[in-house]
Design a protein around this motif. Structure first.
Motif, PDB file in Angstrom:
ATOM      1  N   GLU A 163      -8.866   0.530  -2.145  1.00  0.00           N
ATOM      2  CA  GLU A 163      -8.383  -0.265  -1.023  1.00  0.00           C
ATOM      3  C   GLU A 163      -7.518   0.565  -0.076  1.00  0.00           C
ATOM      4  O   GLU A 163      -7.582   0.400   1.138  1.00  0.00           O
ATOM      5  CB  GLU A 163      -7.609  -1.490  -1.529  1.00  0.00           C
ATOM      6  N   GLU A 164      -6.702   1.454  -0.628  1.00  0.00           N
ATOM      7  CA  GLU A 164      -5.871   2.324   0.222  1.00  0.00           C
ATOM      8  C   GLU A 164      -6.726   3.303   1.008  1.00  0.00           C
ATOM      9  O   GLU A 164      -6.448   3.574   2.177  1.00  0.00           O
ATOM     10  CB  GLU A 164      -4.848   3.085  -0.617  1.00  0.00           C
ATOM     11  N   THR A 165      -7.770   3.826   0.370  1.00  0.00           N
ATOM     12  CA  THR A 165      -8.672   4.755   1.065  1.00  0.00           C
ATOM     13  C   THR A 165      -9.378   4.043   2.215  1.00  0.00           C
ATOM     14  O   THR A 165      -9.481   4.574   3.326  1.00  0.00           O
ATOM     15  CB  THR A 165      -9.684   5.364   0.077  1.00  0.00           C
ATOM     16  N   MET A 202       0.846  -1.177   0.000  1.00  0.00           N
ATOM     17  CA  MET A 202       0.000   0.000   0.000  1.00  0.00           C
ATOM     18  C   MET A 202       0.888   1.236   0.000  1.00  0.00           C
ATOM     19  O   MET A 202       1.834   1.317   0.769  1.00  0.00           O
ATOM     20  CB  MET A 202      -0.898   0.003   1.238  1.00  0.00           C
ATOM     21  N   ILE A 203       0.558   2.186  -0.845  1.00  0.00           N
ATOM     22  CA  ILE A 203       1.317   3.429  -0.900  1.00  0.00           C
ATOM     23  C   ILE A 203       0.393   4.563  -0.489  1.00  0.00           C
ATOM     24  O   ILE A 203      -0.594   4.842  -1.162  1.00  0.00           O
ATOM     25  CB  ILE A 203       1.849   3.712  -2.321  1.00  0.00           C
ATOM     26  N   ILE A 204       0.682   5.140   0.644  1.00  0.00           N
ATOM     27  CA  ILE A 204      -0.042   6.329   1.081  1.00  0.00           C
ATOM     28  C   ILE A 204       1.016   7.387   1.277  1.00  0.00           C
ATOM     29  O   ILE A 204       1.909   7.239   2.095  1.00  0.00           O
ATOM     30  CB  ILE A 204      -0.833   6.086   2.377  1.00  0.00           C
ATOM     31  N   ARG A 205       0.931   8.429   0.500  1.00  0.00           N
ATOM     32  CA  ARG A 205       1.972   9.438   0.544  1.00  0.00           C
ATOM     33  C   ARG A 205       1.565  10.633   1.390  1.00  0.00           C
ATOM     34  O   ARG A 205       0.455  11.114   1.289  1.00  0.00           O
ATOM     35  CB  ARG A 205       2.278   9.926  -0.870  1.00  0.00           C
ATOM     36  N   ARG A 206       2.495  11.069   2.164  1.00  0.00           N
ATOM     37  CA  ARG A 206       2.308  12.283   2.946  1.00  0.00           C
ATOM     38  C   ARG A 206       2.627  13.450   2.029  1.00  0.00           C
ATOM     39  O   ARG A 206       3.722  13.557   1.503  1.00  0.00           O
ATOM     40  CB  ARG A 206       3.255  12.258   4.133  1.00  0.00           C
ATOM     41  N   LEU A 207       1.662  14.315   1.825  1.00  0.00           N
ATOM     42  CA  LEU A 207       1.883  15.460   0.964  1.00  0.00           C
ATOM     43  C   LEU A 207       2.288  16.688   1.752  1.00  0.00           C
ATOM     44  O   LEU A 207       3.165  17.429   1.362  1.00  0.00           O
ATOM     45  CB  LEU A 207       0.616  15.778   0.153  1.00  0.00           C
ATOM     46  N   GLN A 208       1.613  16.897   2.863  1.00  0.00           N
ATOM     47  CA  GLN A 208       1.849  18.137   3.587  1.00  0.00           C
ATOM     48  C   GLN A 208       1.384  17.979   5.026  1.00  0.00           C
ATOM     49  O   GLN A 208       0.311  17.465   5.280  1.00  0.00           O
ATOM     50  CB  GLN A 208       1.060  19.263   2.906  1.00  0.00           C
ATOM     51  N   LEU A 209       2.199  18.395   5.949  1.00  0.00           N
ATOM     52  CA  LEU A 209       1.809  18.440   7.357  1.00  0.00           C
ATOM     53  C   LEU A 209       2.053  19.869   7.806  1.00  0.00           C
ATOM     54  O   LEU A 209       3.173  20.273   8.048  1.00  0.00           O
ATOM     55  CB  LEU A 209       2.628  17.454   8.193  1.00  0.00           C
TER      56      LEU A 209
END
Length: 165
Positions: A22-24, A1-8
């Motif tokens: 599936e990732e959602t 699963m690839i969940i990328r952090r875009l901005q914090l």
């Protein structure tokens, strides 16, 4: 699963991108154990953005085995479960005087209230909530924007931060 952090931007604002249904679902499932009685989630996004898909992930994370479907025509679907029930509200068809139908009992209830199209009943929603906006950015890709101003959701943001590393 690839969940990328875009901005914090700070501890209570986070943007995450998912690349499949599936990732959602997995993302929603991961935060479900950190929700609590009286949690309110204002879930916004265009038609087809994945709001009900996200809610199904929350339900799975709570151990709810029922199939989650959109409450568009019902306005409210209740998934009674211990220790936390899930109240899935679709406010899209609520306008004008049609708002006084007792939804506040579920929004202020002892379960988790997830409100799709929260802008239609903004005056019924508490300021102390978790806001999630879902954007369809092409094919199965989604951008999810999480924000809150209250510390009760801090653990949710910590988990999201860990997932998105």
């Amino acid at each position: 699963m690839i969940i990328r952090r875009l901005q914090l931007t700070n501890n209570m604002n986070l943007v995450i991108e998912t690349h499949s249904k599936e990732e959602t679902i997995a993302l929603a499932k991961a935060i479900a154990p950190f929700l609590f009685a009286n949690s309110v989630i204002a879930l916004s996004g265009d038609l087809g953005a994945g709001k009900t898909t996200f809610v199904s992930g929350i339900a799975k994370g709570l151990g709810i085995e029922e199939v989650v479907t959109s409450p568009t025509f019902n306005i409210l679907k209740c998934y009674f479960h211990k220790p936390l029930s899930l109240f899935h509200i679709d406010a899209y068809r609520l306008d004008g005087s049609n708002k006084e139908i007792g939804l506040d009992e579920f929004i202020e209830g002892d379960g988790i209230a997830i409100v799709e199209w929260p802008n239609y009943i903004e005056e019924l929603l508490p300021k102390e909530r978790l806001d999630i906006a879902i954007y369809n950015i092409g094919k199965d890709n989604r951008k999810l924007v999480f924000s809150s101003t209250i510390v009760e959701y801090k653990k949710v943001f910590e988990i999201l931060g860990e997932i998105s590393k």
